[in-house]
Scaffold this active site. Structure first.
Site, mmCIF file in Angstrom:
data_model
loop_
_atom_site.group_PDB
_atom_site.id
_atom_site.type_symbol
_atom_site.label_atom_id
_atom_site.label_comp_id
_atom_site.label_asym_id
_atom_site.label_seq_id
_atom_site.Cartn_x
_atom_site.Cartn_y
_atom_site.Cartn_z
ATOM 1 N N HIS A 120 49.832 3.610 -5.934
ATOM 2 C CA HIS A 120 51.077 2.693 -6.231
ATOM 3 C C HIS A 120 52.185 3.926 -5.826
ATOM 4 O O HIS A 120 53.674 3.336 -5.915
ATOM 5 C CB HIS A 120 51.630 1.589 -7.241
ATOM 6 C CG HIS A 120 50.883 1.104 -7.080
ATOM 7 N ND1 HIS A 120 50.528 -0.193 -6.349
ATOM 8 C CD2 HIS A 120 49.409 0.844 -7.663
ATOM 9 C CE1 HIS A 120 49.501 -1.034 -7.397
ATOM 10 N NE2 HIS A 120 49.421 -0.216 -7.764
ATOM 11 N N SER A 146 66.155 23.934 11.555
ATOM 12 C CA SER A 146 67.042 22.914 12.484
ATOM 13 C C SER A 146 67.948 23.934 12.864
ATOM 14 O O SER A 146 68.664 25.105 13.182
ATOM 15 C CB SER A 146 67.985 22.250 10.800
ATOM 16 O OG SER A 146 68.872 21.612 11.577
ATOM 17 N N LYS A 203 67.083 24.818 6.606
ATOM 18 C CA LYS A 203 66.362 23.682 6.607
ATOM 19 C C LYS A 203 65.269 24.393 7.251
ATOM 20 O O LYS A 203 64.649 25.207 7.919
ATOM 21 C CB LYS A 203 66.684 22.976 7.606
ATOM 22 C CG LYS A 203 67.763 20.883 7.079
ATOM 23 C CD LYS A 203 67.149 20.859 6.249
ATOM 24 C CE LYS A 203 65.812 19.623 7.040
ATOM 25 N NZ LYS A 203 66.193 18.348 7.681
ATOM 26 N N GLU A 240 54.330 16.186 9.966
ATOM 27 C CA GLU A 240 55.393 15.656 10.622
ATOM 28 C C GLU A 240 54.048 15.157 12.243
ATOM 29 O O GLU A 240 54.608 13.411 12.167
ATOM 30 C CB GLU A 240 56.198 15.091 11.059
ATOM 31 C CG GLU A 240 57.069 15.481 9.651
ATOM 32 C CD GLU A 240 58.487 16.242 10.325
ATOM 33 O OE1 GLU A 240 59.171 15.375 10.173
ATOM 34 O OE2 GLU A 240 58.621 17.776 9.838
#
Ligand code: ARG
Length: 467
Positions: free
Chosen positions: A156, A277, A283, A290
């Site tokens: 979970h 970024s 970043k 992704e």
């Protein structure tokens, strides 16, 4: 020269129809396979006395010239010639004259295109199994380096029980092993020759299908000519195996993304596999996992697309089936794109062992073991569960972890506690207590890694036999 099938027509094809029905824009990717199949076919025509031997030699030389020209980018494919099969034939005739028109004797584009697809996918399946094998090697390498690294294991997405990071990685090795085995199994159904089925019913020429199969190294020929030209199961099967591979990659991707967040900080992907970024200078984004997660969607889409194309299609060939190609090419490219990055990305990922240790020290994932301890002292498991639930609640209220409790505190909850509990609760003890086959104990994971290495060498052998 007009259309190769122009005889029955009194008008030119509307150019929009040419453009709409043409597949040359994408099936030129089958040029190598198309010519490979034609070479085997014409050799058979010679052997069976259907085309004189010297003409066979002329056709073979012509096909070779066309292939060389295609490889050098010297052939301009034409939409008016619809697909790769007719573009090759047109160029062959331009190269060697009307004798080139004998190539198509005893053959139809229907059995020809099916043959090309079988030849194409057979190669890709071996390549992809090889790439999954490379990824397994990277995962096993990281597992070997992390036999002593403990992380919280989750259910979970809540901390459940501590496990070895190596054990977690080996779970993916098992998943990719099933993927490799599915590809190996599908190879048997891909490696079947449709050629000789003609348009749908077979051919009046005394051809030898088994001879063609042998030359092209197919294990078998299709039993039924209708099935041979209308079967696309092998592509559906490939797309479904590909979907499962992407599903696995997307699960690993999701974990990599989570683990690289500041909140987890369990791993750091190498700079070479991350991007920045355009606005936020701090970043470092895990774009590769992704995007793999995202591209899973198109692969599932390609599977649904082909299943839908084939649904309710009457036998045998229908033009609908031309729609089998782009989704298949796209799926191969998507898988290869992901897999060629994943192996090196996993191999170069930095594992933040101290941060993982900190996470393990600051959680209650040893709670099951303390309950088992009380069970060992004779308390029924349900009661032990209740006692530890209360102990954990106390810890949360006091801002402590189980290992911080004094013996007096432990004994408030049960007189059965004694000093040995501190050893029982150490993460190493907790992990090594799961000493069952397939469990997370260090010895078990070391054995799992050894078994993984055996699987690697079995795959290597299969790959060597299926080049
Ligand atoms: N381009 C076609 C395809 O990909 C080749 C087979 C065409 N056969 C036909 N009878 N029109 O399916």
């Amino acid at each position: 020269m007009g259309k190769l099938w122009g005889g029955r027509f009194t008008k030119q094809t509307n150019h929009l129809v040419d453009e709409y029905t043409a597949s040359i824009g994408f099936d030129q990717a089958l040029a190598e396979e198309d010519i490979q199949g034609s070479l085997a076919h014409v050799t058979m025509l010679g052997k069976c006395g259907i085309v004189p031997q010297e003409e066979v030699e002329t056709i073979k030389a012509g096909l070779q010239t066309v292939l060389d020209k295609i490889r050098r980018g010297e052939i301009e494919f034409s939409v008016a010639d619809e697909d790769i099969h007719m573009n090759v034939e047109k160029n062959l005739i331009a190269e060697i004259g009307p004798v080139g028109g004998k190539l198509h004797t005893g053959r139809s584009r229907n059995d020809q295109v099916a043959t090309d697809m079988h030849l194409y996918l057979r190669k890709r399946v071996v390549e992809l199994a090889g790439m999954l094998h490379e990824l397994q090697k990277s995962l096993i390498g990281q597992a070997r380096d992390n036999l002593d690294t403990i992380i919280p294991g989750y259910t979970h997405l809540q901390r459940a029980q501590p496990i070895l990071f190596a054990h977690h990685l080996m779970a993916y090795v098992s998943m990719f092993q099933r993927d490799i085995e599915r590809l190996m199994d599908s190879y048997k159904r891909i490696n079947v020759l449709p050629l000789g089925a003609g348009a749908l019913a077979g051919t009046t020429f005394p051809i030898d299908r088994h001879f063609v199969a042998e030359q092209l190294q197919f294990d078998r020929v299709y039993e039924n000519s209708l099935d041979a030209v209308s079967d696309r199961d092998f592509i559906v099967e490939f797309l479904s195996h590909a979907s499962i591979i992407m599903m696995h990659l997307s699960r690993l991707s999701e974990e990599l993304v989570l683990w690289s967040s500041t909140e987890f900080n369990f791993i750091e992907l190498d700079d070479a596999f991350c991007t920045g970024s355009s606005i936020m200078p701090q970043k470092k984004n895990p774009d590769v996992p992704e995007l793999v997660r995202g591209k899973t969607g198109r692969v599932y889409g390609n599977l649904m697309g082909l299943l839908t194309v084939l649904k309710s299609l009457p036998l045998a060939y229908n033009k609908d089936m031309q729609e089998d190609k782009e989704g298949m090419f796209d799926t191969v490219a998507t898988l290869e794109g992901a897999l060629q990055l994943f192996g090196p990305m996993i191999a170069t990922m930095k594992v933040n062992k101290s941060r993982m240790r900190e996470a393990v020290n600051q959680d209650f994932s040893n709670a099951t073991d303390i309950a088992d301890f009380l069970v060992g002292k004779g308390l029924p498991f349900r009661q032990a569960h209740e006692v530890i639930g209360k102990t954990v609640l106390y810890c949360i209220q006091q801002g402590k972890y189980l290992l911080d409790l004094t013996m007096e505190e432990f004994q408030q909850f049960s007189p059965l506690f004694d000093d040995t509990i501190y050893e029982v609760l150490r993460p190493e003890t907790v992990v090594n207590a799961r000493n069952v086959y397939g469990g997370t104990a260090t010895d078990q994971v070391a054995e799992a890694i050894k078994r993984g290495e055996v699987l690697l060498s079995m795959t290597e052998q299969w790959l060597a036999e299926h080049v």
